[in-house]
Motif scaffolding. Structure first.
Motif, PDB file in Angstrom:
ATOM      1  N   VAL A   1       0.836  -1.205   0.000  1.00  9.76           N
ATOM      2  CA  VAL A   1       0.000   0.000   0.000  1.00  9.76           C
ATOM      3  C   VAL A   1       0.869   1.253   0.000  1.00  9.76           C
ATOM      4  O   VAL A   1       0.597   2.220  -0.730  1.00  9.76           O
ATOM      5  CB  VAL A   1      -0.969  -0.016   1.210  1.00  9.76           C
ATOM      6  CG1 VAL A   1      -1.645   1.333   1.391  1.00  9.76           C
ATOM      7  CG2 VAL A   1      -2.006  -1.104   1.042  1.00  9.76           C
ATOM      8  N   LEU A   2       1.928   1.257   0.794  1.00  7.70           N
ATOM      9  CA  LEU A   2       2.822   2.414   0.817  1.00  7.70           C
ATOM     10  C   LEU A   2       3.505   2.620  -0.532  1.00  7.70           C
ATOM     11  O   LEU A   2       3.636   3.763  -1.008  1.00  7.70           O
ATOM     12  CB  LEU A   2       3.863   2.264   1.932  1.00  7.70           C
ATOM     13  CG  LEU A   2       3.344   2.445   3.350  1.00  7.70           C
ATOM     14  CD1 LEU A   2       4.448   2.169   4.354  1.00  7.70           C
ATOM     15  CD2 LEU A   2       2.798   3.847   3.543  1.00  7.70           C
ATOM     16  N   LEU A   3       3.966   1.530  -1.170  1.00  9.77           N
ATOM     17  CA  LEU A   3       4.595   1.659  -2.483  1.00  9.77           C
ATOM     18  C   LEU A   3       3.618   2.192  -3.528  1.00  9.77           C
ATOM     19  O   LEU A   3       3.985   3.037  -4.352  1.00  9.77           O
ATOM     20  CB  LEU A   3       5.162   0.306  -2.924  1.00  9.77           C
ATOM     21  CG  LEU A   3       6.445  -0.136  -2.222  1.00  9.77           C
ATOM     22  CD1 LEU A   3       6.834  -1.535  -2.658  1.00  9.77           C
ATOM     23  CD2 LEU A   3       7.572   0.841  -2.515  1.00  9.77           C
ATOM     24  N   LEU A   4       2.385   1.724  -3.482  1.00  9.66           N
ATOM     25  CA  LEU A   4       1.379   2.240  -4.414  1.00  9.66           C
ATOM     26  C   LEU A   4       1.123   3.724  -4.185  1.00  9.66           C
ATOM     27  O   LEU A   4       1.006   4.501  -5.145  1.00  9.66           O
ATOM     28  CB  LEU A   4       0.079   1.448  -4.283  1.00  9.66           C
ATOM     29  CG  LEU A   4       0.087   0.051  -4.885  1.00  9.66           C
ATOM     30  CD1 LEU A   4      -1.198  -0.678  -4.538  1.00  9.66           C
ATOM     31  CD2 LEU A   4       0.268   0.123  -6.386  1.00  9.66           C
ATOM     32  N   ASN A   5       1.044   4.122  -2.934  1.00 14.07           N
ATOM     33  CA  ASN A   5       0.824   5.542  -2.628  1.00 14.07           C
ATOM     34  C   ASN A   5       2.000   6.396  -3.073  1.00 14.07           C
ATOM     35  O   ASN A   5       1.818   7.469  -3.659  1.00 14.07           O
ATOM     36  CB  ASN A   5       0.566   5.740  -1.137  1.00 14.07           C
ATOM     37  CG  ASN A   5      -0.819   5.313  -0.733  1.00 14.07           C
ATOM     38  OD1 ASN A   5      -1.731   5.304  -1.552  1.00 14.07           O
ATOM     39  ND2 ASN A   5      -0.983   4.954   0.516  1.00 14.07           N
ATOM     40  N   ILE A   6       3.194   5.944  -2.799  1.00 15.64           N
ATOM     41  CA  ILE A   6       4.387   6.700  -3.203  1.00 15.64           C
ATOM     42  C   ILE A   6       4.454   6.791  -4.723  1.00 15.64           C
ATOM     43  O   ILE A   6       4.752   7.854  -5.283  1.00 15.64           O
ATOM     44  CB  ILE A   6       5.655   6.056  -2.611  1.00 15.64           C
ATOM     45  CG1 ILE A   6       5.676   6.258  -1.087  1.00 15.64           C
ATOM     46  CG2 ILE A   6       6.909   6.626  -3.247  1.00 15.64           C
ATOM     47  CD1 ILE A   6       6.749   5.466  -0.375  1.00 15.64           C
ATOM     48  N   GLY A   7       4.165   5.694  -5.415  1.00 13.41           N
ATOM     49  CA  GLY A   7       4.169   5.707  -6.878  1.00 13.41           C
ATOM     50  C   GLY A   7       3.147   6.660  -7.445  1.00 13.41           C
ATOM     51  O   GLY A   7       3.407   7.396  -8.410  1.00 13.41           O
ATOM     52  N   THR A   8       1.962   6.678  -6.847  1.00 19.95           N
ATOM     53  CA  THR A   8       0.902   7.581  -7.308  1.00 19.95           C
ATOM     54  C   THR A   8       1.297   9.036  -7.100  1.00 19.95           C
ATOM     55  O   THR A   8       1.110   9.880  -7.985  1.00 19.95           O
ATOM     56  CB  THR A   8      -0.405   7.278  -6.560  1.00 19.95           C
ATOM     57  OG1 THR A   8      -0.734   5.908  -6.751  1.00 19.95           O
ATOM     58  CG2 THR A   8      -1.523   8.150  -7.050  1.00 19.95           C
ATOM     59  N   ILE A   9       1.844   9.347  -5.942  1.00 21.21           N
ATOM     60  CA  ILE A   9       2.273  10.728  -5.665  1.00 21.21           C
ATOM     61  C   ILE A   9       3.400  11.138  -6.596  1.00 21.21           C
ATOM     62  O   ILE A   9       3.404  12.245  -7.150  1.00 21.21           O
ATOM     63  CB  ILE A   9       2.674  10.864  -4.177  1.00 21.21           C
ATOM     64  CG1 ILE A   9       1.437  10.736  -3.289  1.00 21.21           C
ATOM     65  CG2 ILE A   9       3.390  12.182  -3.920  1.00 21.21           C
ATOM     66  CD1 ILE A   9       1.756  10.625  -1.817  1.00 21.21           C
ATOM     67  N   PHE A  10       4.358  10.237  -6.807  1.00 19.70           N
ATOM     68  CA  PHE A  10       5.475  10.533  -7.699  1.00 19.70           C
ATOM     69  C   PHE A  10       4.968  10.778  -9.120  1.00 19.70           C
ATOM     70  O   PHE A  10       5.390  11.714  -9.796  1.00 19.70           O
ATOM     71  CB  PHE A  10       6.470   9.367  -7.679  1.00 19.70           C
ATOM     72  CG  PHE A  10       7.672   9.579  -8.529  1.00 19.70           C
ATOM     73  CD1 PHE A  10       8.679  10.448  -8.131  1.00 19.70           C
ATOM     74  CD2 PHE A  10       7.801   8.918  -9.741  1.00 19.70           C
ATOM     75  CE1 PHE A  10       9.786  10.646  -8.918  1.00 19.70           C
ATOM     76  CE2 PHE A  10       8.906   9.108 -10.543  1.00 19.70           C
ATOM     77  CZ  PHE A  10       9.906   9.980 -10.128  1.00 19.70           C
ATOM     78  N   TYR A  11       4.054   9.961  -9.578  1.00 16.14           N
ATOM     79  CA  TYR A  11       3.504  10.103 -10.927  1.00 16.14           C
ATOM     80  C   TYR A  11       2.703  11.391 -11.064  1.00 16.14           C
ATOM     81  O   TYR A  11       2.787  12.078 -12.084  1.00 16.14           O
ATOM     82  CB  TYR A  11       2.622   8.890 -11.245  1.00 16.14           C
ATOM     83  CG  TYR A  11       1.970   8.962 -12.602  1.00 16.14           C
ATOM     84  CD1 TYR A  11       2.699   8.719 -13.759  1.00 16.14           C
ATOM     85  CD2 TYR A  11       0.625   9.269 -12.717  1.00 16.14           C
ATOM     86  CE1 TYR A  11       2.105   8.792 -15.001  1.00 16.14           C
ATOM     87  CE2 TYR A  11       0.021   9.338 -13.960  1.00 16.14           C
ATOM     88  CZ  TYR A  11       0.763   9.098 -15.097  1.00 16.14           C
ATOM     89  OH  TYR A  11       0.163   9.170 -16.322  1.00 16.14           O
ATOM     90  N   ALA A  12       1.944  11.750 -10.046  1.00 16.18           N
ATOM     91  CA  ALA A  12       1.092  12.933 -10.116  1.00 16.18           C
ATOM     92  C   ALA A  12       1.898  14.222 -10.124  1.00 16.18           C
ATOM     93  O   ALA A  12       1.547  15.179 -10.815  1.00 16.18           O
ATOM     94  CB  ALA A  12       0.111  12.942  -8.951  1.00 16.18           C
ATOM     95  N   PHE A  13       2.983  14.280  -9.370  1.00 17.94           N
ATOM     96  CA  PHE A  13       3.736  15.523  -9.250  1.00 17.94           C
ATOM     97  C   PHE A  13       4.885  15.657 -10.237  1.00 17.94           C
ATOM     98  O   PHE A  13       5.434  16.747 -10.398  1.00 17.94           O
ATOM     99  CB  PHE A  13       4.275  15.687  -7.829  1.00 17.94           C
ATOM    100  CG  PHE A  13       3.195  16.020  -6.840  1.00 17.94           C
ATOM    101  CD1 PHE A  13       2.458  17.180  -6.949  1.00 17.94           C
ATOM    102  CD2 PHE A  13       2.902  15.152  -5.800  1.00 17.94           C
ATOM    103  CE1 PHE A  13       1.468  17.490  -6.045  1.00 17.94           C
ATOM    104  CE2 PHE A  13       1.906  15.450  -4.886  1.00 17.94           C
ATOM    105  CZ  PHE A  13       1.187  16.620  -5.009  1.00 17.94           C
ATOM    106  N   ASN A  14       5.277  14.597 -10.907  1.00 14.47           N
ATOM    107  CA  ASN A  14       6.427  14.681 -11.807  1.00 14.47           C
ATOM    108  C   ASN A  14       6.054  14.643 -13.273  1.00 14.47           C
ATOM    109  O   ASN A  14       6.927  14.569 -14.128  1.00 14.47           O
ATOM    110  CB  ASN A  14       7.421  13.557 -11.511  1.00 14.47           C
ATOM    111  CG  ASN A  14       8.195  13.837 -10.255  1.00 14.47           C
ATOM    112  OD1 ASN A  14       8.317  14.977  -9.836  1.00 14.47           O
ATOM    113  ND2 ASN A  14       8.705  12.797  -9.642  1.00 14.47           N
ATOM    114  N   SER A  15       4.812  14.690 -13.597  1.00 18.38           N
ATOM    115  CA  SER A  15       4.422  14.686 -15.015  1.00 18.38           C
ATOM    116  C   SER A  15       3.896  16.065 -15.397  1.00 18.38           C
ATOM    117  O   SER A  15       2.708  16.293 -15.488  1.00 18.38           O
ATOM    118  CB  SER A  15       3.381  13.604 -15.273  1.00 18.38           C
ATOM    119  OG  SER A  15       2.257  13.831 -14.462  1.00 18.38           O
ATOM    120  N   SER A  16       4.821  17.004 -15.627  1.00 18.85           N
ATOM    121  CA  SER A  16       4.422  18.370 -15.973  1.00 18.85           C
ATOM    122  C   SER A  16       3.867  18.432 -17.390  1.00 18.85           C
ATOM    123  O   SER A  16       3.023  19.263 -17.697  1.00 18.85           O
ATOM    124  CB  SER A  16       5.597  19.325 -15.819  1.00 18.85           C
ATOM    125  OG  SER A  16       6.644  18.943 -16.689  1.00 18.85           O
TER     126      SER A  16
END
Length: 106
Positions: free
Chosen positions: A63-78
């Motif tokens: 669950v933590l890895l999924l959350n971190i991946g989602t946050i990383f994807y949301a904030f790094n795709s300008s």
């Protein structure tokens, strides 16, 4: 009944309490009673006995890895921000959601 009779009965009651002897109990009595209670105690199986600590930790990690991946994807795709804005505009145009007037009742 008057006060004398009541007072006399109270005194007699206290005298009876003084005549009660102290009960001698074996010093192992408490231990024996606790052992009997423990022996009669019914063990309840946990509802989620299969959900062990290792499985809980693995689930938490996923669950933590999924959350971190989602946050990383949301904030790094300008670049996606611009396309998502145009996608929203396209969606609004296709379904006639855009209006030029400022009226709420269109």
């Amino acid at each position: 009944m008057n006060k004398k009779d009541t007072h006399k009965k109270v005194e007699e009651t206290f005298k009876v309490l003084d005549t009660i002897d102290k009960v001698e109990v074996n010093h192992f009595f408490k231990h024996k009673v606790l052992q009997k209670i423990q022996a009669e105690k019914v063990e309840k199986k946990p509802v989620f006995s299969w959900f062990t600590l290792q499985l809980q930790l693995a689930t938490l990690g996923i669950v933590l890895l999924l959350n971190i991946g989602t946050i990383f994807y949301a904030f790094n795709s300008s670049s996606q921000r611009d396309s998502s804005t145009s996608d929203i505009k396209t969606f609004a145009q296709e379904y006639s959601l855009q209006t030029d007037s400022s009226s709420i009742l269109n």
